[in-house]
Design an enzyme around this catalytic site. Sequence first.
Site, PDB file in Angstrom:
ATOM      1  N   LEU A 180       0.863  -1.170   0.000  1.00 41.55           N
ATOM      2  CA  LEU A 180       0.000   0.000   0.000  1.00 41.55           C
ATOM      3  C   LEU A 180       0.904   1.225   0.000  1.00 41.55           C
ATOM      4  O   LEU A 180       1.936   1.238   0.683  1.00 41.55           O
ATOM      5  CB  LEU A 180      -0.898   0.029   1.247  1.00 41.55           C
ATOM      6  CG  LEU A 180      -2.020  -1.003   1.337  1.00 41.55           C
ATOM      7  CD1 LEU A 180      -2.723  -0.887   2.684  1.00 41.55           C
ATOM      8  CD2 LEU A 180      -3.029  -0.822   0.208  1.00 41.55           C
ATOM      9  N   ASP A 181       0.525   2.259  -0.740  1.00 40.73           N
ATOM     10  CA  ASP A 181       1.303   3.488  -0.738  1.00 40.73           C
ATOM     11  C   ASP A 181       1.408   4.024   0.689  1.00 40.73           C
ATOM     12  O   ASP A 181       0.540   3.771   1.530  1.00 40.73           O
ATOM     13  CB  ASP A 181       0.632   4.551  -1.612  1.00 40.73           C
ATOM     14  CG  ASP A 181       0.505   4.104  -3.051  1.00 40.73           C
ATOM     15  OD1 ASP A 181       1.376   3.362  -3.523  1.00 40.73           O
ATOM     16  OD2 ASP A 181      -0.481   4.501  -3.703  1.00 40.73           O
TER      17      ASP A 181
END
Length: 260
Positions: A111-112
């Site tokens: 996930l960013d």
Amino acid sequence: MNDQSDENRVRLQKILANAGVASRRVCEQYIVEGRVRVNGVVVTELGSRINPETDQVDVDGTAIQLDTSKRYVVLNKPTGVVSSMKDDQGRPDLRRFTADWPERLYNVGRLDAETSGLLVLTNDGELAHVLAHPSFGVTKVYIAKVSGRVLPQTIAQLTKGIELEDGPIAADKARLLDASGDTSLVELTLHSGRNRIVRRMMAAVGHPVEELVRRQFGPLHLGTLPAGRARELTTVERGALLTLARQADTPPGDPTQEQL
């Protein structure tokens, strides 16, 4: 059958009870009722013995975890944390969330840093490969707070497909949750593993993402798990993941190298 393999074989009902399926007596009922399969074959004999290290067992079609060395954890990753066990730039990473487990855990996919939500941590490389590789079609559900008021035709456009710089993409599902004021809430379901795909899709239709959270990964739901907290999967959740992995037709290659 050699002596070594005989030593490793344990009564099926004992293995099921130890795996947390139910009490030994209830597990015996499951066996007699034909609800238990070993390596895909229904077993109804109570005296049956299996090797928990090599045999695969399922009850009512749901896989049972027999290898207790495998660990499965779900984390609600907060914003500001990178999806890495060690960041070269010194940013906050995932190590703080794995300290409670003695095994060396890895994140499944990424996930960013600015995206929060459900992240799976495990030491099961084969399962990680199935979950992370887009060819297996494991879906992820995101809730995006975006700029502007999203119209129904924009939702239709997301599912019909849009063109990005690295090729066309379409959401498996898209739903408008709220469109009041200057922002909208959109739920997107995708199986794509492409980088920053939700942010790029929403920007392409004129609604840049302001906040993004992943609520679901395959059969796993974030539920009420607070941000920054991690927990082990329940028996039911582990069964759902292992069933998914066994159903997958794993392509050749080292499964531990995919997105770990």
